[in-house]
Every structure is written in C-alpha cells, then in structure tokens.
Design a protein around this motif. Structure first.
Motif, mmCIF file in Angstrom:
data_model
loop_
_atom_site.group_PDB
_atom_site.id
_atom_site.type_symbol
_atom_site.label_atom_id
_atom_site.label_comp_id
_atom_site.label_asym_id
_atom_site.label_seq_id
_atom_site.Cartn_x
_atom_site.Cartn_y
_atom_site.Cartn_z
ATOM 1 N N LEU A 138 0.825 -1.207 0.000
ATOM 2 C CA LEU A 138 0.000 0.000 0.000
ATOM 3 C C LEU A 138 0.861 1.260 0.000
ATOM 4 O O LEU A 138 0.536 2.242 -0.675
ATOM 5 C CB LEU A 138 -0.931 -0.008 1.218
ATOM 6 C CG LEU A 138 -2.049 -1.056 1.209
ATOM 7 C CD1 LEU A 138 -2.818 -1.017 2.517
ATOM 8 C CD2 LEU A 138 -2.991 -0.845 0.027
ATOM 9 N N TYR A 139 1.955 1.248 0.749
ATOM 10 C CA TYR A 139 2.831 2.418 0.768
ATOM 11 C C TYR A 139 3.522 2.628 -0.582
ATOM 12 O O TYR A 139 3.786 3.770 -0.980
ATOM 13 C CB TYR A 139 3.900 2.272 1.855
ATOM 14 C CG TYR A 139 3.344 2.209 3.259
ATOM 15 C CD1 TYR A 139 2.243 2.960 3.639
ATOM 16 C CD2 TYR A 139 3.926 1.396 4.225
ATOM 17 C CE1 TYR A 139 1.725 2.899 4.917
ATOM 18 C CE2 TYR A 139 3.423 1.326 5.513
ATOM 19 C CZ TYR A 139 2.325 2.079 5.849
ATOM 20 O OH TYR A 139 1.817 2.005 7.122
ATOM 21 N N ALA A 140 3.842 1.532 -1.302
ATOM 22 C CA ALA A 140 4.613 1.634 -2.544
ATOM 23 C C ALA A 140 3.749 1.525 -3.791
ATOM 24 O O ALA A 140 4.290 1.351 -4.892
ATOM 25 C CB ALA A 140 5.688 0.540 -2.567
ATOM 26 N N LYS A 141 2.443 1.639 -3.654
ATOM 27 C CA LYS A 141 1.579 1.390 -4.804
ATOM 28 C C LYS A 141 1.727 2.440 -5.899
ATOM 29 O O LYS A 141 1.423 2.157 -7.068
ATOM 30 C CB LYS A 141 0.126 1.303 -4.347
ATOM 31 C CG LYS A 141 -0.448 2.593 -3.772
ATOM 32 C CD LYS A 141 -1.897 2.395 -3.351
ATOM 33 C CE LYS A 141 -2.486 3.677 -2.763
ATOM 34 N NZ LYS A 141 -3.908 3.479 -2.357
ATOM 35 N N HIS A 142 2.191 3.636 -5.581
ATOM 36 C CA HIS A 142 2.374 4.679 -6.592
ATOM 37 C C HIS A 142 3.827 4.742 -7.077
ATOM 38 O O HIS A 142 4.191 5.671 -7.805
ATOM 39 C CB HIS A 142 1.959 6.037 -6.034
ATOM 40 C CG HIS A 142 0.517 6.097 -5.634
ATOM 41 N ND1 HIS A 142 -0.526 5.844 -6.498
ATOM 42 C CD2 HIS A 142 -0.063 6.382 -4.432
ATOM 43 C CE1 HIS A 142 -1.673 5.964 -5.866
ATOM 44 N NE2 HIS A 142 -1.426 6.290 -4.608
ATOM 45 N N THR A 143 4.637 3.785 -6.695
ATOM 46 C CA THR A 143 6.026 3.725 -7.158
ATOM 47 C C THR A 143 6.208 2.481 -8.028
ATOM 48 O O THR A 143 5.285 1.676 -8.199
ATOM 49 C CB THR A 143 7.000 3.661 -5.972
ATOM 50 O OG1 THR A 143 6.890 2.376 -5.330
ATOM 51 C CG2 THR A 143 6.691 4.750 -4.947
ATOM 52 N N GLN A 144 7.397 2.295 -8.569
ATOM 53 C CA GLN A 144 7.714 1.123 -9.372
ATOM 54 C C GLN A 144 8.579 0.129 -8.601
ATOM 55 O O GLN A 144 9.182 -0.759 -9.200
ATOM 56 C CB GLN A 144 8.420 1.558 -10.662
ATOM 57 C CG GLN A 144 7.524 2.386 -11.572
ATOM 58 C CD GLN A 144 8.219 2.810 -12.856
ATOM 59 O OE1 GLN A 144 9.396 2.547 -13.029
ATOM 60 N NE2 GLN A 144 7.478 3.454 -13.752
ATOM 61 N N LEU A 145 8.623 0.294 -7.285
ATOM 62 C CA LEU A 145 9.343 -0.662 -6.446
ATOM 63 C C LEU A 145 8.501 -1.914 -6.263
ATOM 64 O O LEU A 145 7.290 -1.841 -6.042
ATOM 65 C CB LEU A 145 9.657 -0.032 -5.080
ATOM 66 C CG LEU A 145 10.582 1.175 -5.087
ATOM 67 C CD1 LEU A 145 10.696 1.771 -3.681
ATOM 68 C CD2 LEU A 145 11.963 0.799 -5.610
#
Length: 483
Positions: free
Chosen positions: A101-108
């Motif tokens: 959820l924390y990384a959902k807007h990143t490509q990690l």
C-alpha cells in the motif's frame, strides 16, 4: 507535540499513498524513528504494540530505495535491496500488505515468502525480481538453499518482533541469514519488548545503533481497561458469554494456551450459538488466512486463538480481548491485550484466573510493576432466549420457524406377561455346600520307605534331602558283556 507526515518531506508518490490511507499525524515511534532511518543510522525501536512500528521502518526504507526505482522488466534490475524478517506467517503477510500500500504509486516491487504454502508461486515472484522481500526465517532459508534469491545487494535489514523470533528458536536461522548479507548495511530492530538477549543480538549485528524508546519497556496501553476475574475452569465459558452479553460486545479475541484447547473451545462456543473461528498452529496456512480474513470482514464474532495471533496483528476496532487461559510467558500478556485499544482507541482486556494461576499472575505483576486486583464475579443462571429454540445444529431459530409436531398416537396397553414355567428340580449333589477334605500329615509311602532305610546314628538335627517323585523311570543298566 504531534507532528504531521507533511513535515517529513516524503517523495510525492509516498506522500500520496500516506494520504490515501488517511494518515495525518505521526505516532511517537514514527516521529522519532523515521528521521533517524532516513539518515541511514542503525536503530533499535521499542514501543507498545499497535503504535505504528510498521510505518516507522517501511516509509523511510521506501524513501531511500526510490533511487533504485526503474521500469525495466529484467529481474537483474530488481535485486533484493531490503529484507524484512518476522516471526509468524500472519504477521509477515500483514506487513507485506502494508508495504504494498505504501509503494503502490512507485515502481518498487515487493513480495512475501512464508511456510505452509507451496514454494512454486513464491519462486516465480522471486525470479521476476523484487526490491523489498518480507519473509519468515525458515522459508527464506529454503529459498536461499534452492538458489531462488540472492541477498548480496541487500542494503537494509529489518528484524521485527525480534524477541518473539528468539523465543521460538529462530536465533540460529537469523545468524545464518545475516551471514549471507553484506557487512555494510543498515540494520533496524523493532520490538514491543527488549530483553537482555535482544540487547546482545543488537550488539552483535548493529553498528552504533540509536535507541528509540517511546514507552516504558513491557508497558500496557493506558487506553485498555484491564480486569482479572477469579473463575473456576468449569465456569469460564459461562462467564465469557455473560460478559459478551452484558457489554454488548460484537467481536473479541479469545486466547488459550494450547492448540487442543483452542479447537475444543471454538467448537463449544459454536454450539452455544456464537459465530466462532479457531486459529492455531495445527491449522493449514490457507485455513489460518481465511479465519483472519473472516474476522477482519466481521463475518466471525469470536476468534479463538493461541499465541500465534498475539504478535503484531493489526485488526482495527476490535473492542475486547479475553485471556481464557493466563499465558505461560508474562510478556505474552502484553502482546495479547495489545490486539485491542490500538492507535489510541479504547479497549477491554478480561483475564480469567483459576486456582492454579497464582504463579503466572505473580509473573505478570512483576513484569508490569504493580499489584493486580483479582475481582470476584457471579455467574448468572442463563435462560433460553424467549421465542427462540436450538434446533440441534448449533444455531438459534425463531419459534415461528418451528415445524408443528404431529399428535402422537396413544400407546397400546402392554399384554400381561405369561406365567413362568415351574423350575425343574436340581441335582441335590450340586446343592450341597463345599467341604474341604482334611489335609493328611502323613508323608507319602515312597518317602517313608526311603526314611526307613536311613543309616542309624544320624543326628536328628540333620535333615535329609527331600525326595521328589520322578516322572520317568531310570533306564535299566545295560547287561555286562562276557569277555
């Protein structure tokens, strides 16, 4: 003084994810730990359970890993750079969901591996490449030995609930895993309690760590109302139902000490008409995840569980926790009641104390540093709800649903039994009482003959060897040959 997440200057992608989750102000552990982790320092974080330790290490790790962010499909461009180790499967799955959820807007990329599940789907995820790997120690070693993942580029290691990992014997596995990692790395250790063993572990693997402790070690949340009731073992189930009814509790954790007791109690409460699920180590991983999901969705009212659910599980708005059995380890009491009253909400913790629990209660008093008041409770006689009946299928139904019974036919009068035939006269020999024959003191004739042949002058104090009748005759001597 409270601080907001906007003061951290997080990357726009992370700030957007935080806003989507409704986070505005940081908890004390987050306010103190996140700035230190952002600087790359090793951190030992101690806080009460339910105070947001997951975000305290996840957000700064993702912030520092954004420099490795790329859209390449090559697994080589996505090596494991952050490793998060946790003691239980449920906690690992929960933390992995939070990180996604924390990384959902990143490509990690991130994934989770734990035991009790097939390794093939986990292997496929690892082969695609992930930057953040959440794992339990045992299953991670399985993948390392199978050469499914390489840890030579790990920059960050998180040991969450490290005291629990030591309690269940994961220290050798932790030492093996840490030996695969680069020496130059950032190590974070987060736990609700700090024991001397944890401090020795930190001294071995952390480099000049900063200690962040926002609450007294082994303290319980002030928002949790705690009660200890003196209850006999046979009355615990009735008192549990009575408190649920009086307090109008819709959901609750019920902790027991054994897997067998967990299964039996869950079946008993289900027969009492309560929607119940069991969670213990003998359940398959799929059954455990389904039980947790049903409890989170509100489809299950009571989750009867062992201490496998006592650590780190974050289920919001659970109003109460029942200690059906006093825990053997006093620190587990802190973790159990931490399942309620999370993030500043109010909660209720009820513990049933029987006559054999005096030593265990004393251990809890020593841990908390205060005297516990054991209250008396009167078990009221339970009545069947008016207008409802139990149909024998573990559910209560309305009287209107009861099918009308057909009138019974009157029983036919039983015929009088015929008189018995007269008893045949018995043999008078068998009716005589038993008479034992007098034992004869006279020795047998063959022994008397031997005694008469005894030589004269033999002392009366010397008894001759007792002769025993032979079963077979001695063979006759062979005739002498004529020479």
């Amino acid at each position: 003084m409270t601080q907001s997440f906007s003061e951290l200057n997080l990357a726009p992608a992370l700030a957007r994810a935080v806003a989507d989750m409704g986070y505005e102000t940081m908890t004390p552990i987050q306010a103190q730990a996140i700035p230190q982790v952002l600087t790359g320092r090793d951190v030992m974080g101690a806080a009460q359970t339910g105070t947001g330790k997951t975000a305290a290490f996840s957000l700064p790790l993702l912030q520092r890993l954004l420099r490795h962010e790329n859209a390449s499909t090559s697994p080589a461009r996505h090596p494991v750079r952050a490793l998060v180790l946790l003691p239980t499967r449920e906690l690992a799955d929960q933390v992995a969901e939070q990180i996604k959820l924390y990384a959902k807007h990143t490509q990690l990329r991130s994934t989770v591996v734990f035991g009790g599940m097939d390794m093939k789907p986990q292997t496929l995820e690892l082969k695609k490449g992930v930057e953040v790997l959440v794992a339990t120690p045992g299953r991670l070693l399985d993948h390392i030995e199978a050469k499914n993942c390489v840890l030579n580029q790990v920059e960050y290691v998180v040991l969450d609930e490290a005291d629990r990992m030591l309690d269940i014997g994961f220290l050798p596995d932790l030492q093996r895993i840490l030996s695969y990692l680069p020496k130059q790395r950032t190590t974070l250790l987060f736990s609700a309690t700090f024991s001397p063993e944890i401090k020795r572990l930190a001294n071995s693997y952390l480099q000049n760590p900063i200690t962040v402790e926002v609450a007294r070690s082994n303290a319980t949340a002030s928002t949790v109302e705690q009660h200890f009731y003196r209850v006999d073992d046979d009355d615990k189930r009735g008192v549990l139902r009575q408190i649920l009814r009086e307090r109008d509790l819709k959901q609750a954790f019920v902790f027991v000490n054994s897997k067998l007791g967990c299964a039996r109690l869950a079946r008993s409460l289900e027969r009492d008409g309560l929607n119940t699920a069991a969670l213990h180590g003998d359940k398959s991983q799929d059954e455990r995840l389904k039980a947790l999901d049903a409890f989170k969705q509100g489809n299950v009212n009571l989750l009867v569980c062992t201490d496998v659910a006592a650590r780190g599980l974050d289920i919001k708005d659970v109003p109460a926790v029942f200690n059906f059995d006093i825990p053997f380890n006093a620190e587990d009491y802190v973790h159990r009641i931490g399942r309620t009253g999370r993030a500043g909400a109010s909660g209720l913790a009820v513990s049933f104390v029987s006559g054999k629990d005096a030593r265990l209660v004393g251990d809890i008093e020593k841990l908390l540093g205060k005297k516990l008041e054991i209250e008396a409770i009167e078990l009221e006689a339970e009545r069947r709800p008016s207008g409802r009946f139990n149909d024998g299928q573990r559910t209560w139904r309305d009287e209107s649903a009861r099918e009308p019974r057909e009138p019974r036919e009157p029983r036919a009068a039983r015929p009088h039994p015929a008189p018995r035939a007269p008893r045949a006269p018995a043999d008078p020999l068998f009716d005589q009482p038993y008479e034992a024959k007098a034992a004869s003191d006279a020795p047998p004739a063959w022994e008397t003959a031997q005694r008469s042949a005894a030589p004269r002058g033999l002392s009366p104090n010397i008894k001759t060897r007792r002769k025993v009748a032979a079963l077979f005759k001695a063979p006759a001597p062979a005739p002498a040959e004529n020479g």
